[in-house]
Design a protein around this motif. Structure first.
Motif, short mmCIF file in Angstrom:
data_model
loop_
_atom_site.label_atom_id
_atom_site.label_comp_id
_atom_site.label_asym_id
_atom_site.label_seq_id
_atom_site.Cartn_x
_atom_site.Cartn_y
_atom_site.Cartn_z
N HIS A 1 7.63 -2.23 -3.44
CA HIS A 1 7.18 -2.98 -2.25
C HIS A 1 8.07 -4.20 -2.14
O HIS A 1 8.45 -4.81 -3.13
N PHE B 1 -0.55 -6.19 -1.00
CA PHE B 1 -1.63 -5.58 -1.78
C PHE B 1 -1.03 -4.75 -2.92
O PHE B 1 -1.60 -4.70 -4.02
N ALA C 1 -0.43 -6.92 -5.74
CA ALA C 1 -1.70 -7.26 -6.42
C ALA C 1 -2.12 -6.10 -7.33
O ALA C 1 -2.57 -6.33 -8.47
N LEU D 1 2.24 4.31 0.96
CA LEU D 1 2.58 5.65 1.45
C LEU D 1 3.48 5.51 2.68
O LEU D 1 3.14 4.80 3.63
N THR E 1 -10.92 -6.84 -2.70
CA THR E 1 -11.17 -7.36 -4.05
C THR E 1 -11.87 -6.29 -4.89
O THR E 1 -11.54 -6.09 -6.06
C1 LIG Z 1 7.96 3.54 7.23
C2 LIG Z 1 6.48 3.56 7.08
C3 LIG Z 1 5.84 4.79 6.99
C4 LIG Z 1 4.45 4.83 6.83
N1 LIG Z 1 3.85 6.05 6.71
C5 LIG Z 1 2.50 6.12 6.51
C6 LIG Z 1 1.85 7.37 6.33
O1 LIG Z 1 2.46 8.44 6.35
N2 LIG Z 1 0.50 7.38 6.13
C7 LIG Z 1 -0.22 6.23 6.10
O2 LIG Z 1 -1.43 6.27 5.90
N3 LIG Z 1 0.39 5.01 6.23
C8 LIG Z 1 1.71 4.92 6.43
N4 LIG Z 1 2.32 3.69 6.56
C9 LIG Z 1 1.50 2.47 6.40
C10 LIG Z 1 1.63 1.90 4.99
O3 LIG Z 1 1.29 2.87 4.03
C11 LIG Z 1 0.70 0.68 4.83
O4 LIG Z 1 1.15 -0.30 5.72
C12 LIG Z 1 0.71 0.14 3.42
O5 LIG Z 1 0.26 1.13 2.52
C13 LIG Z 1 -0.19 -1.06 3.26
O6 LIG Z 1 -0.02 -1.59 1.95
P1 LIG Z 1 0.62 -3.05 1.72
O7 LIG Z 1 0.66 -3.37 0.26
O8 LIG Z 1 1.91 -3.17 2.45
O9 LIG Z 1 -0.50 -3.91 2.43
P2 LIG Z 1 -0.45 -5.46 2.83
O10 LIG Z 1 -0.38 -5.54 4.31
O11 LIG Z 1 0.55 -6.20 2.02
O12 LIG Z 1 -1.85 -5.92 2.31
C14 LIG Z 1 -3.06 -5.64 2.97
C15 LIG Z 1 -3.94 -6.88 2.85
O13 LIG Z 1 -4.24 -7.13 1.48
C16 LIG Z 1 -4.13 -8.53 1.25
N5 LIG Z 1 -3.95 -8.85 -0.15
C17 LIG Z 1 -2.80 -9.09 -0.86
N6 LIG Z 1 -3.08 -9.41 -2.12
C18 LIG Z 1 -4.42 -9.35 -2.25
C19 LIG Z 1 -5.30 -9.58 -3.33
N7 LIG Z 1 -4.87 -9.97 -4.54
N8 LIG Z 1 -6.62 -9.45 -3.11
C20 LIG Z 1 -7.10 -9.08 -1.91
N9 LIG Z 1 -6.31 -8.86 -0.84
C21 LIG Z 1 -4.98 -8.99 -1.02
C22 LIG Z 1 -2.95 -8.92 2.13
O14 LIG Z 1 -2.92 -10.31 2.35
C23 LIG Z 1 -3.26 -8.15 3.39
O15 LIG Z 1 -4.17 -8.84 4.19
C24 LIG Z 1 3.69 3.62 6.76
C25 LIG Z 1 4.35 2.40 6.87
C26 LIG Z 1 5.72 2.36 7.04
C27 LIG Z 1 6.41 1.02 7.17
#
Ligand SMILES: Cc1cc2nc3c(=O)[nH]c(=O)nc-3n(C[C@H](O)[C@H](O)[C@H](O)COP(=O)(O)OP(=O)(O)OC[C@H]3O[C@@H](n4cnc5c(N)ncnc54)[C@H](O)[C@@H]3O)c2cc1C
Length: 277
Positions: free
Chosen positions: A12, A18, A21, A104, A202
């Motif tokens: 990431h 997340f 985390a 993912l 959480t």
């Molecule tokens: C190219 C691409 C392809 C994708 N394909 C798919 C797919 O096929 N299928 C699908 O389902 N999705 C897909 N997605 C979406 C992607 O999987 C999600 O956006 C991603 O999994 C979210 O995880 P993140 O860690 O980035 O979340 P973040 O946005 O970083 O975190 C979510 C929330 O958690 C909060 N957070 C951080 N730390 C903590 C903590 N310690 N405690 C509590 N909260 C916290 C953050 O502040 C935020 O509010 C795709 C995205 C992209 C860019």
């Protein structure tokens, strides 16, 4: 006794994510259990995802027709793989548990993590025709996919808009991890953390921490053992006829992939079967 070692292959871009985390929870929990935990932070390392000639040091066997699999197998045998690959292979060798932590992307891993798989799991080091699946090189190691989604769990049900998550996981869990021998533990799926209240996030992290306490004792997912197949080119690596006959009355296919035209065994790629005790 040697210290237990875990490798977290983490993909990431953002330290505030997340995924970060979830990685931190694993580092903290496993460290507190006495593990030596190594993290490969692929974006921070600027890990190269493309499979190129640069992965081989020195002369190519066939410079006119570059064949990545052949050349990297030879290079592995002759200790001529590039330093970044060798460093990752050493980490895999040392680890008894490998956790892949990622969001993912397109029903799969982000390209940088796919590149890690393509480049690190080279022929010879990670597999051979003699050493694959339940006889694979890493049969004494465990691996787990820990990932976040954008989708909700209902979207990935068999009747949800995205279709069955078990089908989506088959290529990674069977085609890559189990192919290399890993005992694959049930995936840790964080459904849509960006779309749920802070309290739920959480709780998801607390659930992961609690699961990590007994992770290595969990039974792995089930796959079809090599023994069920005719392992020869003449036999086409097909299910042996007597096995097919024996399985004919069963309601479900063997696994998500080996469905034999029957209903898929439910949750085959997301839950280990119940144990007898
Ligand atoms: C190219 C691409 C392809 C994708 N394909 C798919 C797919 O096929 N299928 C699908 O389902 N999705 C897909 N997605 C979406 C992607 O999987 C999600 O956006 C991603 O999994 C979210 O995880 P993140 O860690 O980035 O979340 P973040 O946005 O970083 O975190 C979510 C929330 O958690 C909060 N957070 C951080 N730390 C903590 C903590 N310690 N405690 C509590 N909260 C916290 C953050 O502040 C935020 O509010 C795709 C995205 C992209 C860019």
């Amino acid at each position: 006794m040697a210290q237990k070692t875990a490798l977290i292959v983490y993909a990431h871009q953002s330290p505030g994510s997340f995924n970060a985390a979830a990685r931190d929870v694993a580092v903290e929990e496993l460290t507190s259990q006495g593990f030596k935990v190594t993290v490969s932070d692929l974006y921070a390392m600027n890990f190269r995802s493309s499979t190129t000639r640069d992965d081989v040091i020195g002369e190519l066997k066939n410079p006119d027709l570059f064949q990545y699999g052949e050349e990297t197998m030879l290079a592995w045998m002759e200790s001529r793989l590039s330093d970044d690959i060798v460093a990752e292979q050493k980490k895999v060798e040392e680890a008894e548990l490998v956790i892949f932590q990622f969001p993912l992307y397109w029903f799969s891993v982000p390209a940088i993590l796919k590149g890690w798989m393509d480049r690190v799991l080279t022929q010879g080091f990670a597999f051979s025709l003699q050493k694959m699946y339940n006889h694979g090189v890493f049969k004494d190691k465990k691996a787990v996919l820990s990932f976040t989604t954008g989708a909700t769990s209902s979207m990935f049900q068999p009747d949800g808009i995205n279709g069955d998550i078990n089908v989506a996981l088959w290529p990674l869990q069977n085609g890559t991890l189990h192919f290399c021998g890993f005992r694959v533990l049930a995936p840790q799926i964080f459904w849509g953390p960006a779309h749920c209240p802070a309290g739920v996030r959480t709780a998801m992290l607390a659930g992961w921490r609690s699961r990590l306490k007994g992770l290595l004792a969990e039974p792995p997912l089930t796959f079809a053992p090599c023994e069920l197949f005719d392992l020869s080119f003449q036999g086409g690596f097909l299910l042996r006829p007597e096995v097919k006959e024996e399985l004919a009355p069963q309601r479900y296919g063997i696994t998500t992939g080996h469905h034999l035209g029957k209903p898929l065994p439910p949750d085959n790629q997301t839950k280990a079967p119940p144990t007898d005790n």
